[in-house]
Motif scaffolding. Structure first.
Motif, PDB file in Angstrom:
ATOM      1  N   HIS A 168      -5.654  -9.403  10.670  1.00 34.56           N
ATOM      2  CA  HIS A 168      -5.805  -7.845  10.938  1.00 34.56           C
ATOM      3  C   HIS A 168      -6.622  -8.526   9.083  1.00 34.56           C
ATOM      4  O   HIS A 168      -6.448  -9.100   8.150  1.00 34.56           O
ATOM      5  CB  HIS A 168      -5.376  -6.712   9.929  1.00 34.56           C
ATOM      6  N   ARG A 169      -8.076  -7.274   9.314  1.00 33.21           N
ATOM      7  CA  ARG A 169      -8.574  -7.833   8.133  1.00 33.21           C
ATOM      8  C   ARG A 169      -9.354  -5.918   7.331  1.00 33.21           C
ATOM      9  O   ARG A 169      -8.913  -5.425   7.832  1.00 33.21           O
ATOM     10  CB  ARG A 169     -10.125  -8.166   7.715  1.00 33.21           C
ATOM     11  N   GLY A 170      -9.397  -6.342   5.567  1.00 30.64           N
ATOM     12  CA  GLY A 170      -9.535  -4.796   5.008  1.00 30.64           C
ATOM     13  C   GLY A 170      -8.477  -3.973   4.597  1.00 30.64           C
ATOM     14  O   GLY A 170      -6.955  -4.674   4.721  1.00 30.64           O
ATOM     15  N   PRO A 171      -8.656  -3.010   3.764  1.00 28.21           N
ATOM     16  CA  PRO A 171      -7.894  -2.297   3.361  1.00 28.21           C
ATOM     17  C   PRO A 171      -6.604  -2.246   4.349  1.00 28.21           C
ATOM     18  O   PRO A 171      -6.314  -1.905   5.352  1.00 28.21           O
ATOM     19  CB  PRO A 171      -7.804  -0.923   2.797  1.00 28.21           C
ATOM     20  N   GLN A 172      -5.604  -2.552   4.195  1.00 30.14           N
ATOM     21  CA  GLN A 172      -4.137  -2.393   4.345  1.00 30.14           C
ATOM     22  C   GLN A 172      -2.622  -2.417   3.922  1.00 30.14           C
ATOM     23  O   GLN A 172      -2.935  -2.843   2.997  1.00 30.14           O
ATOM     24  CB  GLN A 172      -4.061  -3.312   5.923  1.00 30.14           C
ATOM     25  N   ARG A 173      -2.066  -1.500   4.292  1.00 31.79           N
ATOM     26  CA  ARG A 173      -0.502  -1.125   3.286  1.00 31.79           C
ATOM     27  C   ARG A 173       0.166  -2.331   4.290  1.00 31.79           C
ATOM     28  O   ARG A 173       0.587  -1.484   5.087  1.00 31.79           O
ATOM     29  CB  ARG A 173      -0.690   0.710   3.601  1.00 31.79           C
ATOM     30  N   VAL A 174       1.298  -3.162   4.140  1.00 30.12           N
ATOM     31  CA  VAL A 174       1.980  -3.334   4.906  1.00 30.12           C
ATOM     32  C   VAL A 174       3.172  -3.601   4.283  1.00 30.12           C
ATOM     33  O   VAL A 174       2.914  -3.747   3.218  1.00 30.12           O
ATOM     34  CB  VAL A 174       1.083  -5.007   5.244  1.00 30.12           C
ATOM     35  N   VAL A 175       4.381  -3.385   5.060  1.00 32.67           N
ATOM     36  CA  VAL A 175       5.424  -3.635   4.481  1.00 32.67           C
ATOM     37  C   VAL A 175       6.553  -5.028   4.803  1.00 32.67           C
ATOM     38  O   VAL A 175       6.625  -4.506   6.407  1.00 32.67           O
ATOM     39  CB  VAL A 175       5.944  -1.909   4.728  1.00 32.67           C
ATOM     40  N   ASP A 176       6.883  -5.709   4.213  1.00 30.90           N
ATOM     41  CA  ASP A 176       7.612  -6.713   4.648  1.00 30.90           C
ATOM     42  C   ASP A 176       9.331  -6.033   4.538  1.00 30.90           C
ATOM     43  O   ASP A 176       9.869  -5.992   3.686  1.00 30.90           O
ATOM     44  CB  ASP A 176       7.240  -7.373   4.044  1.00 30.90           C
ATOM     45  N   LEU A 177       9.757  -5.757   5.716  1.00 33.22           N
ATOM     46  CA  LEU A 177      10.924  -5.399   5.842  1.00 33.22           C
ATOM     47  C   LEU A 177      12.210  -5.801   5.647  1.00 33.22           C
ATOM     48  O   LEU A 177      12.363  -6.674   6.782  1.00 33.22           O
ATOM     49  CB  LEU A 177      11.120  -3.956   6.741  1.00 33.22           C
ATOM     50  N   GLY A 178      13.618  -6.078   4.946  1.00 34.52           N
ATOM     51  CA  GLY A 178      14.230  -7.117   4.698  1.00 34.52           C
ATOM     52  C   GLY A 178      13.634  -8.350   5.238  1.00 34.52           C
ATOM     53  O   GLY A 178      13.709  -9.091   5.506  1.00 34.52           O
TER      54      GLY A 178
END
Length: 419
Positions: free
Chosen positions: A271-281
């Motif tokens: 993916h490219r561009g503004p994005q909210r990502v969560v690395d869970l665990g």
């Protein structure tokens, strides 16, 4: 909740988060054996010859109290608890409160801001009534008269914490460890012997054993604390090829990239561009760091229930992405109330399936349901796991859909979309 009765009183205890369907107790036989000894009730025939009578008092430190059973039972001693587990700390608060002691009210007042970063200070978690709830990354007390150690699953974590605590001991300190016989190995006793001093063990009682160490090891004999460990990733794994990783003690796969994570790195969404990502665990933060480097416009939130993991993730991320790159580091239970509903575009997840010595899918369930709540419509959860765990079944039940992105004989990468 289950009733926990010892010579120190009767208490109602539960794990955290409380689940009436959960059959796992908040204590085990090692906790009972230890409390019996501290109260002076243990059978002398089970103890090493010459073991002095227990006289708990002074500055008491409890390391690794898993669900707060020891802290709750010994609340009158105003102990300091040190834990690597966010869930364990929340269980302690809940159990103290449920047992309606003066300590309970105080313990529930520890600063919630301590959850937001692995760098919380000891002052931030001090309790007015005397019980202190510290994380494994906080500064340790300056003096310890009684050190109680619940033997952890990770020998590396035990080594690190004993190194941190040993300077606070003095010749009159008492050091007692407790664990199930499956947790107490020759290597465990060797660590106590090298870092603390002469070490003996009790006989087993209900498959539990006590460890007695006499503080005597000189600093030069203990050697330097080898943790945290820093190494470089292998080539051929995309944006993280050859980059440095920091692992604090007790974090999964401390000295190498585990094969499940590597498989996920090979198939990360592009993916490219503004994005909210969560690395869970998040563990050491490798996956979230890779997502940030591949998409510099992304804002990544790293979540783990281990304070050691969060310290590792922050060190790894900052060294690779820079000090000003947008990121958050949260000690939390899965994706509960810490992330607003409908606010996340992408969740990346490698769920654990063990809780201490128990095999359970409860954590994966909470992670998946929490991810669905946090994702916006159209947002995606990407999961890597062992094929035999059958995560696709759970994801279809929760999301109504699940797609296999990649698979090999051992692992599978799955994608579920919120609709």
């Amino acid at each position: 909740m289950n009733r926990f009765t010892t010579s120190w009183g009767t208490h109602q205890l539960a794990r955290f988060p409380a689940d009436p369907r959960d059959q796992l107790r908040a204590w085990d036989a090692a906790d009972e054996y230890l409390l019996s000894h501290l109260h002076g009730d243990a059978d002398p025939e089970l103890l090493p010859p010459g073991t002095p009578a227990a006289a708990p008092g002074g500055a008491v430190v409890l390391l690794g109290d898993r669900w707060g059973a020891l802290t709750t039972a010994l609340a009158q001693l105003r102990p300091t608890q040190i834990t690597d587990s966010h869930l364990g700390r929340e269980a302690t608060r809940a159990n103290l409160a449920a047992n309606a002691t003066a300590d309970a009210t105080a313990s529930a007042t520890a600063d919630p801001a301590a959850n937001a970063t692995p760098k919380a200070t000891a002052d931030a978690t001090a309790d007015p009534a005397g019980i202190r709830l510290l994380t494994s990354t906080d500064p340790v007390p300056e003096r310890i008269d009684l050190l109680v150690v619940r033997v952890p699953k990770s020998l590396a974590f035990l080594e690190d914490q004993l190194h941190r605590l040993a300077p606070a001991l003095h010749p009159g300190s008492t050091v007692i460890g407790a664990g199930m016989v499956t947790e107490v190995h020759t290597s465990t006793l060797q660590l106590f012997e090298r870092i603390i001093g002469p070490t003996r063990t009790s006989k087993a009682l209900r498959k539990a054993r006590l460890i007695f160490s006499t503080p005597a090891a000189a600093a030069e004999d203990r050697g330097a604390n080898p943790w945290p460990l820093r190494y470089h990733l292998p080539e051929g794994i995309g944006v993280l090829s050859g980059r440095p990783v920091t692992n604090h003690a007790g974090v999964f796969c401390a000295d190498r990239l585990d094969i499940g994570t590597r498989f996920l790195l090979d198939h990360l969404p592009q993916h490219r561009g503004p994005q909210r990502v969560v690395d869970l665990g998040c563990g050491n933060g490798v996956v979230g760091t890779a997502a940030a480097l591949a998409n510099p416009a992304a804002e990544v939130t790293f979540i783990d229930e281990s304070f050691q993991a969060l310290a590792s993730a922050e060190a790894t991320f900052r060294e690779n992405a820079g000090p000003d790159a947008p990121a958050r580091f949260l000690a939390a239970d899965a994706l509960a109330a810490d992330v607003p509903a409908g606010s996340v575009d992408l969740v990346l997840n490698n769920p654990p399936f063990h809780s201490h010595q128990a095999t359970t899918d409860a954590t994966a369930w909470r992670m998946f349901t929490g991810a669905r709540r946090a994702l916006r419509t159209g947002g995606e959860l990407w999961v890597v796991g062992n094929r035999h765990l059958g995560y696709h079944v759970k994801l279809r039940r929760i999301f109504g859909n699940c797609e296999t992105v990649a698979a090999n004989p051992k692992f599978v990468v799955l994608r579920a979309t919120k609709r």
